[in-house]
Design an enzyme around this catalytic site. Structure first.
Site, mmCIF file in Angstrom:
data_model
loop_
_atom_site.group_PDB
_atom_site.id
_atom_site.type_symbol
_atom_site.label_atom_id
_atom_site.label_comp_id
_atom_site.label_asym_id
_atom_site.label_seq_id
_atom_site.Cartn_x
_atom_site.Cartn_y
_atom_site.Cartn_z
ATOM 1 C CG HIS A 54 -2.035 0.936 1.163
ATOM 2 N ND1 HIS A 54 -3.477 0.691 0.447
ATOM 3 C CD2 HIS A 54 -2.154 2.240 1.395
ATOM 4 C CE1 HIS A 54 -4.156 1.731 0.495
ATOM 5 N NE2 HIS A 54 -3.233 2.811 1.131
ATOM 6 C CG ASP A 56 -2.744 6.494 0.252
ATOM 7 O OD1 ASP A 56 -3.483 6.195 -0.810
ATOM 8 O OD2 ASP A 56 -2.396 5.925 1.102
ATOM 9 C CD GLU A 156 -6.923 3.749 1.100
ATOM 10 O OE1 GLU A 156 -6.598 3.374 2.195
ATOM 11 O OE2 GLU A 156 -6.081 4.415 0.730
ATOM 12 C CG HIS A 183 -10.562 5.769 3.442
ATOM 13 N ND1 HIS A 183 -10.553 7.373 3.895
ATOM 14 C CD2 HIS A 183 -9.141 5.405 3.541
ATOM 15 C CE1 HIS A 183 -9.106 7.521 4.474
ATOM 16 N NE2 HIS A 183 -8.462 6.287 3.856
ATOM 17 C CG HIS A 225 -9.344 1.974 6.107
ATOM 18 N ND1 HIS A 225 -9.229 3.197 6.604
ATOM 19 C CD2 HIS A 225 -8.410 1.853 4.990
ATOM 20 C CE1 HIS A 225 -8.104 3.801 6.288
ATOM 21 N NE2 HIS A 225 -7.492 3.083 5.561
ATOM 22 C CG HIS A 246 -3.154 0.122 4.751
ATOM 23 N ND1 HIS A 246 -4.137 -0.304 3.941
ATOM 24 C CD2 HIS A 246 -3.561 1.279 4.869
ATOM 25 C CE1 HIS A 246 -4.955 0.296 3.751
ATOM 26 N NE2 HIS A 246 -4.786 1.449 4.118
ATOM 27 C CG ASP A 349 -1.380 3.942 4.585
ATOM 28 O OD1 ASP A 349 -1.474 4.626 3.532
ATOM 29 O OD2 ASP A 349 -1.680 4.297 5.628
#
Length: 420
Positions: A54, A56, A156, A183, A225, A246, A349
């Site tokens: 993961h 972003d 995500e 999320h 999440h 993550h 992450d």
């Protein structure tokens, strides 16, 4: 003699001396010959695949350069964030799952999801000498041989489905191979770990259909999440192994985003993976305690200036504890004992935000490997954690998909047809 199964002993965390971000990043890109474990880590990474589940960066590109990959120029170092090509190379990554993240309350989330998927495609196309668009496990070996980074696409948040199953097939056709179901906010069909529960079982009938269609397509289901009671429901209905791409261990830091012990007890039977992350408050209870009064359900409230609030608290309480590499390794130790080496991976992450001391950016992965070596993990165990486990899970997801496609028609329709 190194332990072939995992850690010899549990070691307590310690705080490293805080260094300026620039100095730490430079240190991560060096290989001091006096550090035997780090030298061994680099030698091991010459031979094995290192997979991070993961990152972003696509959202960083959207927020910092309006999605213009060329204007952002990934070929140079960006010291104000954590991911770029020079440091990806220094980090020795073989494969990266890039998150097409979409905020839950985004306007037109379906469109934004497609834009973020396209952004990853454009990122790969802009740097074909560095990235290889990946859709199957075998692409990791191809990337390793070519000296490139296999680039998988994840979505995500299922908010981009807009309560319809049909986009899942288009996402798969666009190379999406992993879906984080939600999320930070609860959706109509699944409860988030950092929001008020609204779905009685955590996962509605429509949500079950989302999981089953991911199984049928060959999309890996990700429970980071997701609220714990919804995790249990997903584990009840899935036909394929799942991941926590993550998330850390709740027992070591009681942040709601982490995985509680009663869920961990089911990971082996599912064949899934828990991939501890670098987010400071997930890693360190002290870090979470510092921000706990500032956040609601473990997340920053809407329209709230978190940076200012933290700076004000630091003036009276001292520096926000950012967690450490050693504390991260405590999570690896705990999870290795709880679920076994075969069910562990890595999910950084990195998102341009705070990071632990010792894990400041993507160049620092060799430090993580060196830390595992110092704790007595065998090269065989590290090879599994670094990538073999994820590849094995991915292949099992694909086999399940082939079997289900021979038995089932696509799951179609909107939420109202399932949940009323």
């Amino acid at each position: 003699m190194l332990n072939m199964r995992g850690p010899r002993r549990k070691q307590g965390g310690r705080h490293l001396l805080p260094l300026p971000r620039l100095a730490v990043q430079a240190a991560c890109m060096l290989i001091p010959t006096s550090d035997d474990a780090l030298v061994r880590a680099h030698a091991l990474l010459d031979r094995i695949a290192l997979i991070d589940a993961h990152n972003d960066l696509p959202w960083v590109l959207r927020t910092k350069a309006k999605g213009d990959v060329v204007a952002y120029d990934l070929a140079r170092e960006h010291q104000d964030t954590d991911t770029d090509i020079p440091r990806l190379k220094a980090g020795r990554l073989t494969a990266q799952f890039w998150a097409a993240f979409v905020p839950t309350r985004a306007t037109n989330p379906a469109r934004l999801t497609l834009e973020q998927i396209d952004l990853v495609h454009r990122m790969v196309a802009a740097h074909p000498d560095v990235f290889l668009l990946a859709t199957k496990p075998g692409d990791v070996a191809r990337a390793k041989k070519a000296g490139k980074i296999a680039s998988f696409i994840t979505v995500e948040s299922g908010g981009g489905l807009e309560n319809s199953l049909d986009p899942l097939r288009l996402w798969y056709a666009a190379s999406v191979r992993l879906l984080t179901l939600c999320h930070n906010e609860t959706l109509d069909w699944i409860d988030s770990a950092t929001d008020v529960a609204r779905v009685p079982t955590g996962l509605s009938t429509f949500g079950e259909a989302v999981v089953k269609e991911c199984n049928r397509l060959g999309i890996i289901v990700d429970l980071s999440h997701v609220a714990p009671h919804a995790m249990h429901r997903v584990l009840d209905v899935t036909r394929a192994p799942v991941v926590w791409s993550h998330s850390c261990a709740f027992a070591l830091s009681d942040h709601p985003r982490n995985v509680p012990d009663d869920v961990l007890m089911r990971v082996r039977a599912n064949g899934g993976l828990v991939m501890p992350t670098f987010v400071p408050e997930f890693v360190s209870r002290e870090s979470y305690d510092f921000v706990r009064p500032i956040k609601t359900h473990g997340k920053t409230p809407d329209n709230f200036d978190l940076d200012t609030a933290i700076k004000e608290k630091e003036r009276t309480h001292g520096r926000w504890p950012r967690a450490t590499l050693e504390q991260y390794l405590d999570h690896v130790d705990y999870l290795a004992q709880a679920i076994g080496i075969d069910h562990l991976g890595i999910g950084s992450d990195f998102y341009g935000g705070p990071t632990p001391d010792g894990l400041e950016d993507v160049a620092c992965f060799p430090r993580l490997i060196a830390g595992l070596l110092r704790r007595g993990y065998s090269e065989s165990a590290i090879t599994k954690i670094a990538g073999v486990n994820m590849l094995r899970l991915f292949r099992r997801v694909e086999r399940t998909a082939r079997r289900l496609q021979a038995m089932e028609q696509p799951h179609i329709g909107r939420l109202v047809a399932y949940d009323g």
